[in-house]
Design a protein around this motif. Structure first.
Motif, PDB file in Angstrom:
ATOM      1  N   ASP A 143       0.850  -1.191   0.000  1.00  0.00           N
ATOM      2  CA  ASP A 143       0.000   0.000   0.000  1.00  0.00           C
ATOM      3  C   ASP A 143       0.883   1.238   0.000  1.00  0.00           C
ATOM      4  O   ASP A 143       2.103   1.150  -0.174  1.00  0.00           O
ATOM      5  CB  ASP A 143      -0.962  -0.012   1.191  1.00  0.00           C
ATOM      6  CG  ASP A 143      -0.223  -0.047   2.536  1.00  0.00           C
ATOM      7  OD1 ASP A 143       0.983   0.282   2.575  1.00  0.00           O
ATOM      8  OD2 ASP A 143      -0.851  -0.402   3.551  1.00  0.00           O
ATOM      9  N   GLN A 144       0.307   2.401   0.231  1.00  0.00           N
ATOM     10  CA  GLN A 144       1.067   3.649   0.165  1.00  0.00           C
ATOM     11  C   GLN A 144       2.083   3.786   1.301  1.00  0.00           C
ATOM     12  O   GLN A 144       2.998   4.612   1.238  1.00  0.00           O
ATOM     13  CB  GLN A 144       0.118   4.844   0.184  1.00  0.00           C
ATOM     14  CG  GLN A 144      -0.751   4.923   1.420  1.00  0.00           C
ATOM     15  CD  GLN A 144      -1.717   6.085   1.378  1.00  0.00           C
ATOM     16  OE1 GLN A 144      -1.745   6.845   0.411  1.00  0.00           O
ATOM     17  NE2 GLN A 144      -2.522   6.248   2.429  1.00  0.00           N
ATOM     18  N   VAL A 166       6.074  -4.035  -5.371  1.00  0.00           N
ATOM     19  CA  VAL A 166       5.417  -3.191  -6.365  1.00  0.00           C
ATOM     20  C   VAL A 166       4.295  -2.451  -5.643  1.00  0.00           C
ATOM     21  O   VAL A 166       3.478  -3.048  -4.957  1.00  0.00           O
ATOM     22  CB  VAL A 166       4.862  -4.023  -7.544  1.00  0.00           C
ATOM     23  CG1 VAL A 166       3.905  -5.100  -7.066  1.00  0.00           C
ATOM     24  CG2 VAL A 166       4.178  -3.120  -8.566  1.00  0.00           C
ATOM     25  N   SER A 167       4.302  -1.125  -5.753  1.00  0.00           N
ATOM     26  CA  SER A 167       3.316  -0.314  -5.042  1.00  0.00           C
ATOM     27  C   SER A 167       2.187   0.095  -5.963  1.00  0.00           C
ATOM     28  O   SER A 167       2.256  -0.068  -7.180  1.00  0.00           O
ATOM     29  CB  SER A 167       3.989   0.941  -4.456  1.00  0.00           C
ATOM     30  OG  SER A 167       4.543   1.724  -5.497  1.00  0.00           O
ATOM     31  N   THR A 168       1.141   0.633  -5.374  1.00  0.00           N
ATOM     32  CA  THR A 168      -0.011   1.066  -6.154  1.00  0.00           C
ATOM     33  C   THR A 168       0.334   2.233  -7.062  1.00  0.00           C
ATOM     34  O   THR A 168      -0.290   2.441  -8.087  1.00  0.00           O
ATOM     35  CB  THR A 168      -1.161   1.457  -5.211  1.00  0.00           C
ATOM     36  OG1 THR A 168      -0.663   2.408  -4.251  1.00  0.00           O
ATOM     37  CG2 THR A 168      -1.681   0.237  -4.463  1.00  0.00           C
ATOM     38  N   GLN A 181      12.738   4.299  -0.128  1.00  0.00           N
ATOM     39  CA  GLN A 181      11.763   3.405   0.488  1.00  0.00           C
ATOM     40  C   GLN A 181      12.278   2.865   1.822  1.00  0.00           C
ATOM     41  O   GLN A 181      11.511   2.684   2.769  1.00  0.00           O
ATOM     42  CB  GLN A 181      11.440   2.248  -0.448  1.00  0.00           C
ATOM     43  CG  GLN A 181      10.630   2.643  -1.663  1.00  0.00           C
ATOM     44  CD  GLN A 181      10.422   1.480  -2.617  1.00  0.00           C
ATOM     45  OE1 GLN A 181      11.246   0.570  -2.697  1.00  0.00           O
ATOM     46  NE2 GLN A 181       9.312   1.493  -3.350  1.00  0.00           N
ATOM     47  N   ALA A 182      13.585   2.611   1.900  1.00  0.00           N
ATOM     48  CA  ALA A 182      14.173   2.065   3.127  1.00  0.00           C
ATOM     49  C   ALA A 182      13.941   2.998   4.310  1.00  0.00           C
ATOM     50  O   ALA A 182      13.652   2.554   5.426  1.00  0.00           O
ATOM     51  CB  ALA A 182      15.661   1.814   2.923  1.00  0.00           C
ATOM     52  N   ASP A 183      14.083   4.301   4.083  1.00  0.00           N
ATOM     53  CA  ASP A 183      13.848   5.269   5.157  1.00  0.00           C
ATOM     54  C   ASP A 183      12.406   5.204   5.651  1.00  0.00           C
ATOM     55  O   ASP A 183      12.143   5.266   6.858  1.00  0.00           O
ATOM     56  CB  ASP A 183      14.173   6.683   4.677  1.00  0.00           C
ATOM     57  CG  ASP A 183      15.664   6.905   4.485  1.00  0.00           C
ATOM     58  OD1 ASP A 183      16.449   6.169   5.102  1.00  0.00           O
ATOM     59  OD2 ASP A 183      16.033   7.808   3.707  1.00  0.00           O
ATOM     60  N   VAL A 184      11.468   5.084   4.707  1.00  0.00           N
ATOM     61  CA  VAL A 184      10.055   5.039   5.066  1.00  0.00           C
ATOM     62  C   VAL A 184       9.728   3.746   5.811  1.00  0.00           C
ATOM     63  O   VAL A 184       9.009   3.752   6.819  1.00  0.00           O
ATOM     64  CB  VAL A 184       9.174   5.185   3.808  1.00  0.00           C
ATOM     65  CG1 VAL A 184       7.703   4.966   4.140  1.00  0.00           C
ATOM     66  CG2 VAL A 184       9.367   6.551   3.179  1.00  0.00           C
ATOM     67  N   LYS A 199       4.296   6.567   7.846  1.00  0.00           N
ATOM     68  CA  LYS A 199       4.513   7.538   6.787  1.00  0.00           C
ATOM     69  C   LYS A 199       4.061   6.986   5.441  1.00  0.00           C
ATOM     70  O   LYS A 199       4.130   5.786   5.191  1.00  0.00           O
ATOM     71  CB  LYS A 199       5.993   7.904   6.693  1.00  0.00           C
ATOM     72  CG  LYS A 199       6.531   8.718   7.845  1.00  0.00           C
ATOM     73  CD  LYS A 199       7.985   9.090   7.582  1.00  0.00           C
ATOM     74  CE  LYS A 199       8.551   9.956   8.698  1.00  0.00           C
ATOM     75  NZ  LYS A 199       9.972  10.318   8.428  1.00  0.00           N
ATOM     76  N   VAL A 200       3.625   7.879   4.574  1.00  0.00           N
ATOM     77  CA  VAL A 200       3.279   7.520   3.202  1.00  0.00           C
ATOM     78  C   VAL A 200       4.521   7.707   2.331  1.00  0.00           C
ATOM     79  O   VAL A 200       5.222   8.721   2.452  1.00  0.00           O
ATOM     80  CB  VAL A 200       2.128   8.396   2.671  1.00  0.00           C
ATOM     81  CG1 VAL A 200       1.892   8.145   1.186  1.00  0.00           C
ATOM     82  CG2 VAL A 200       0.859   8.130   3.468  1.00  0.00           C
ATOM     83  N   PHE A 201       4.808   6.725   1.478  1.00  0.00           N
ATOM     84  CA  PHE A 201       5.971   6.843   0.609  1.00  0.00           C
ATOM     85  C   PHE A 201       5.644   7.703  -0.603  1.00  0.00           C
ATOM     86  O   PHE A 201       4.696   7.424  -1.344  1.00  0.00           O
ATOM     87  CB  PHE A 201       6.442   5.474   0.134  1.00  0.00           C
ATOM     88  CG  PHE A 201       7.539   5.548  -0.900  1.00  0.00           C
ATOM     89  CD1 PHE A 201       8.795   6.024  -0.564  1.00  0.00           C
ATOM     90  CD2 PHE A 201       7.302   5.190  -2.221  1.00  0.00           C
ATOM     91  CE1 PHE A 201       9.805   6.119  -1.510  1.00  0.00           C
ATOM     92  CE2 PHE A 201       8.295   5.269  -3.180  1.00  0.00           C
ATOM     93  CZ  PHE A 201       9.553   5.739  -2.825  1.00  0.00           C
ATOM     94  N   ILE A 202       6.426   8.753  -0.799  1.00  0.00           N
ATOM     95  CA  ILE A 202       6.294   9.617  -1.970  1.00  0.00           C
ATOM     96  C   ILE A 202       7.671   9.724  -2.610  1.00  0.00           C
ATOM     97  O   ILE A 202       8.609  10.260  -2.005  1.00  0.00           O
ATOM     98  CB  ILE A 202       5.778  11.022  -1.586  1.00  0.00           C
ATOM     99  CG1 ILE A 202       4.404  10.918  -0.904  1.00  0.00           C
ATOM    100  CG2 ILE A 202       5.703  11.911  -2.818  1.00  0.00           C
ATOM    101  CD1 ILE A 202       3.870  12.248  -0.412  1.00  0.00           C
TER     102      ILE A 202
END
Length: 241
Positions: A143-144, A166-168, A181-184, A199-202
């Protein structure tokens, strides 16, 4: 012909093998499979190191297709004498005595003295043993927040990142993405342990760089709509001038 190489030790041995080929001047034809960053950089470096050797890039689509550098990369490889063979989806690589034949969907290529494989990657086999999690094309669907989606009613929180996920929201398959992504993921694991929201990954495009052999290189500045775009613009202008 050298065997396929994967580890750091193998990479060092491959370098030593190329040194031996260079000393003996015994190479005539090299193939590089894959038109991504690795394949482009490798072709350019090999073409400069072995100017009298035929270098062929086997790829399904144009090198770095879809990026802003696509036309520049094509011109750079052509100027180096690299033979770009499009629509070459490789089926198998076969060793035949001292040579290698690459079997493609559109016909065989070769014989080659050496074949370098830079095409694609696949998730760890561990993913195949994670039952109860949603997957697509062998990758974990997240998910996000980069938390894995489950096919069951209850499942322990599991996060995924990099090549196995694989993300949305589609993102490039690069190390830059995995590092962000690792930080999130690290933050969300700590948040989960403390019953706090995650947190949401952006993804934030920080630009890319690749070598084209010798003194030449390409710099892809971030999209100007992103935060760092205006910062890169004056730098690139000063470099080009």
């Amino acid at each position: 012909m050298e065997q396929l190489r994967f580890t750091l030790t193998d990479a060092l041995e491959t370098r030593q093998a190329l040194n031996r080929y260079e000393e003996r001047d015994s190479l005539s034809r090299i193939a590089v499979v894959g038109g991504g960053y690795g394949g482009v950089e490798l072709c350019a470096c090999l073409a400069r190191r072995f100017p009298h050797v035929s270098i062929e890039l086997l790829c399904r689509q144009a090198p770095l297709q879809g990026t802003r550098a696509e036309s520049w990369i094509n011109d750079a490889l052509v100027s180096l004498g690299v033979d770009i063979r499009l629509n070459s989806s490789v089926v198998s690589v076969m060793k035949e005595e001292a040579n290698v034949t690459v079997r493609c969907e559109n016909g065989d290529a070769g014989p080659f003295d050496v074949v370098f494989w830079t095409a694609g990657s696949r998730p760890s086999r561990v993913v195949e043993r994670l039952h109860g999690l949603q997957t697509t094309e062998g990758r974990l669907v997240t998910d996000q927040n980069l938390r894995c989606k489950s096919t069951l009613h209850e499942v322990q929180p599991i996060w995924a990142l990099g090549d196995c996920a694989v993300s949305t929201t589609p993102v490039p398959k690069t190390a830059q993405v995995a590092m962000q992504q690792a930080d999130v993921v690290a933050s969300n694991i700590l948040a989960g342990l403390n019953d706090q929201p995650g947190k949401v990954f952006i993804y934030q495009d920080l630009g890319s760089m690749l070598t084209l052999g010798g003194p030449n290189a390409a710099v892809l500045a971030p999209d100007e709509s992103q935060t760092f775009g205006p910062v890169f613009a004056p730098i690139l202008e000063s470099v080009n001038s």
